[in-house]
Design a protein around this motif. Structure first.
Motif, mmCIF file in Angstrom:
data_model
loop_
_atom_site.group_PDB
_atom_site.id
_atom_site.type_symbol
_atom_site.label_atom_id
_atom_site.label_comp_id
_atom_site.label_asym_id
_atom_site.label_seq_id
_atom_site.Cartn_x
_atom_site.Cartn_y
_atom_site.Cartn_z
ATOM 1 N N GLN A 297 0.809 -1.202 0.000
ATOM 2 C CA GLN A 297 0.000 0.000 0.000
ATOM 3 C C GLN A 297 0.853 1.268 0.000
ATOM 4 N N ASN A 298 2.023 1.186 0.648
ATOM 5 C CA ASN A 298 2.877 2.366 0.724
ATOM 6 C C ASN A 298 3.542 2.688 -0.603
ATOM 7 N N ASP A 299 3.517 1.712 -1.573
ATOM 8 C CA ASP A 299 4.196 1.903 -2.844
ATOM 9 C C ASP A 299 3.246 2.335 -3.955
ATOM 10 N N LEU A 300 1.968 2.594 -3.649
ATOM 11 C CA LEU A 300 1.018 2.996 -4.668
ATOM 12 C C LEU A 300 1.398 4.366 -5.239
ATOM 13 N N HIS A 301 1.422 4.463 -6.558
ATOM 14 C CA HIS A 301 1.748 5.742 -7.165
ATOM 15 C C HIS A 301 1.094 5.834 -8.540
ATOM 16 N N ALA A 302 0.722 7.038 -8.912
ATOM 17 C CA ALA A 302 0.111 7.301 -10.209
ATOM 18 C C ALA A 302 1.176 7.795 -11.179
ATOM 19 N N ALA A 303 1.203 7.193 -12.357
ATOM 20 C CA ALA A 303 2.169 7.597 -13.389
ATOM 21 C C ALA A 303 1.567 7.288 -14.756
ATOM 22 N N ALA A 304 1.978 8.041 -15.754
ATOM 23 C CA ALA A 304 1.454 7.829 -17.101
ATOM 24 C C ALA A 304 2.422 8.374 -18.137
ATOM 25 N N GLU A 305 2.398 7.749 -19.300
ATOM 26 C CA GLU A 305 3.109 8.251 -20.468
ATOM 27 C C GLU A 305 2.074 8.811 -21.441
ATOM 28 N N VAL A 306 2.232 10.067 -21.819
ATOM 29 C CA VAL A 306 1.289 10.744 -22.708
ATOM 30 C C VAL A 306 2.049 11.218 -23.947
ATOM 31 N N PHE A 307 1.529 10.906 -25.119
ATOM 32 C CA PHE A 307 2.232 11.329 -26.325
ATOM 33 C C PHE A 307 1.254 11.480 -27.488
ATOM 34 N N PHE A 308 1.649 12.337 -28.441
ATOM 35 C CA PHE A 308 0.860 12.582 -29.643
ATOM 36 C C PHE A 308 1.290 11.633 -30.761
ATOM 37 N N ASP A 309 0.310 11.197 -31.533
ATOM 38 C CA ASP A 309 0.541 10.503 -32.801
ATOM 39 C C ASP A 309 -0.332 11.226 -33.820
ATOM 40 N N TYR A 310 0.247 11.708 -34.922
ATOM 41 C CA TYR A 310 -0.544 12.556 -35.802
ATOM 42 C C TYR A 310 -0.103 12.417 -37.256
ATOM 43 N N THR A 311 -1.005 12.854 -38.134
ATOM 44 C CA THR A 311 -0.761 12.877 -39.573
ATOM 45 C C THR A 311 -1.112 14.260 -40.097
ATOM 46 N N LEU A 312 -0.269 14.813 -40.943
ATOM 47 C CA LEU A 312 -0.493 16.139 -41.519
ATOM 48 C C LEU A 312 -0.848 15.987 -42.995
ATOM 49 N N ILE A 313 -1.997 16.545 -43.378
ATOM 50 C CA ILE A 313 -2.451 16.500 -44.766
ATOM 51 C C ILE A 313 -2.489 17.933 -45.297
ATOM 52 N N HIS A 314 -1.893 18.154 -46.454
ATOM 53 C CA HIS A 314 -1.935 19.511 -47.011
ATOM 54 C C HIS A 314 -2.059 19.452 -48.519
ATOM 55 N N SER A 315 -2.618 20.498 -49.056
ATOM 56 C CA SER A 315 -2.814 20.618 -50.498
ATOM 57 C C SER A 315 -1.777 21.573 -51.073
ATOM 58 N N GLU A 316 -1.532 21.422 -52.364
ATOM 59 C CA GLU A 316 -0.595 22.322 -53.023
ATOM 60 C C GLU A 316 -1.185 23.725 -53.168
#
Length: 455
Positions: A297-316
């Protein structure tokens, strides 16, 4: 030496380093995307469809129906689970450019119609003929009659239009049945088209949990064997240690036979009592293995890895905006649950960015949210005046519609948010940063990366 194997960012297990060449060939032939990190001795696998983009359009005008969105929402879930980027839009046909698949689905009720039918507005574009063929083959299996029309308009887009025509006053049960069939076969047709065009096997776009059913032995054999050897060695060591407590070490095998004989005749001696206690202790230790599953119980801890994954679409064309399709991944790396994540996206410059996607204003949740067997699902803006706050502070605050709990080592995704912007002046750029707050906003985790587009 063992090699770490990850699939879509999730650890799958280990494999022998010596098997690396054969494993790379296996992945190549089946269509998996493989990246080898020689420094960290790590393999990262991804779906063969990663990087592929599908745009789904609702309706034929500026008005869409809830039924159209329901059907395409299910298709989106099917295809997103296979690893590709799927965008659900209403009337922005410019999104169809530079995509791999573009499909429009509409629904129309006709008074004089007796049975439902699917109309394919056949395109003469040769590049889309293979996709039309795959969709037709699948849709014919739905049990709904299929018909085909060639539009008279010569200025055809690359969007394939499929319309469901229904008799007026079709009951709700039949509507739901048609929706499920169409969504299933529409997604299957898209996958078959990509499979044929990319020359990959369907295994290459199965989600990680299903791949483990097929290849659990490949990824986990080494770990299992090491544990088995360790357990056997530990038991043997315990046995020898207790036997040797009052016997000479060079006569262990004979003494084991003597002790067995003593057990049969119920002539218990002190060494045998010591051995019995050791076996009981060993069983108890095995029962709580591995220790990580029962943290103190003494070792309980909150942790997370957060990251973006994205795609860029553009026109000429400089007159058309850039479109950024992103997903924010939240992986619980701690040992306590993370409840009801709230996402904050910080954008800059504020006046150059428009936020879109499937995020609903709070007032529209009851009528527009996706319904499932467990209730409403999706994401909503946190406040009614979300737009005014975004323009003032440059922050979009977004929360899940339904209660969300992320268990340890699990991942929750805020998928397919859309940000559009025009080309900026030279030297300027677009920046998107993210923060996730959980457990009544008591803990927060900034994203490990940010989205930056420079001009």
């Amino acid at each position: 030496m063992e090699v770490e194997v990850y699939y879509s960012g999730q650890r799958g297990g280990t494999m022998p380093y010596e098997a690396l060449p054969a494993f790379r060939l296996f992945c190549k032939q089946n269509g998996f995307q493989l990246k080898w990190d020689s420094t960290n001795k790590r393999i990262d696998l991804d779906s063969g469809l990663k990087g592929k983009i599908c745009v789904l359009f609702t309706g034929v005008s500026t008005v869409e129906t809830a039924y159209e969105r329901e059907v395409l929402g299910t298709v989106q879930k099917f295809l997103s689970d296979s690893g590709m980027e799927v965008v659900l839009s209403q009337n922005n046909s410019s999104l169809a450019k530079n995509t791999d698949v573009a499909i429009r689905f509409s629904m129309r009720e006709i008074r004089i119609l007796e049975k439902p039918r699917l109309i394919f507005f056949q395109s003469e574009d040769e590049k889309r003929q293979e996709l039309v063929k795959c969709l037709r083959t699948e849709m014919q299996q739905s049990g709904i009659a299929c018909h085909y029309k060639v539009p008279k308009n010569k200025n055809q887009t690359s969007i394939i239009h499929i319309q469901l025509q229904l008799p007026l006053y079709t009951d709700e049960i039949q509507l739901k049945n048609y929706a499920e069939k169409i969504a299933l076969h529409l997604a299957s047709g898209v996958l078959e088209y990509l499979q044929n065009g990319l020359h990959i096997q369907p295994l290459a776009f199965l989600p990680p949990n299903l791949l483990k059913l097929f290849y659990s032995q490949m990824f986990f054999t080494a770990d299992t064997e090491r544990q088995k050897v360790a357990d056997e060695g530990y038991q043997s060591e315990a046995l020898i240690t207790n036997e040797a407590s009052d016997q000479a070490s060079d006569q262990v095998s004979d003494q084991v036979s003597d002790l067995t004989s003593d057990l049969v005749t119920e002539q218990y001696s002190e060494p045998i009592e010591v051995l019995t206690m050791a076996e009981e202790d060993l069983e108890q230790e095995v029962m709580i293995h591995p220790i990580l599953e029962v943290p103190e119980q003494n070792d309980l801890h909150a942790a997370a890895e957060v990251f973006f994954d994205y795609t860029l679409i553009h026109s000429e064309s400089i007159e058309k905006p850039y479109l950024l399709i992103g997903t924010l991944q939240v992986k619980n790396t701690g040992n306590v649950e993370l409840n009801n994540p709230i996402v904050c996206l910080r954008v800059s410059p504020v006046d150059s960015i428009k936020m879109g996607g499937q995020v609903l204003p709070p007032k529209l949740v009851e009528t527009m949210a996706v319904q499932s067997t467990t209730g409403m699902k999706g994401w909503r803006y946190l406040e009614d005046d979300w737009f005014a706050q975004a323009m003032e502070r440059g922050e979009y605050w977004i929360a899940p519609i339904q209660p969300v709990s992320i268990s340890p080592q699990s991942t929750e995704s805020f998928q397919n948010f859309q940000i559009s912007f025009m080309k900026q002046e030279a030297g300027k750029g677009i920046v998107v940063e993210g923060v996730v707050l959980c457990n009544d906003q008591e803990v927060h985790f900034p994203a490990n990366n940010r989205i930056a587009v420079s001009f």
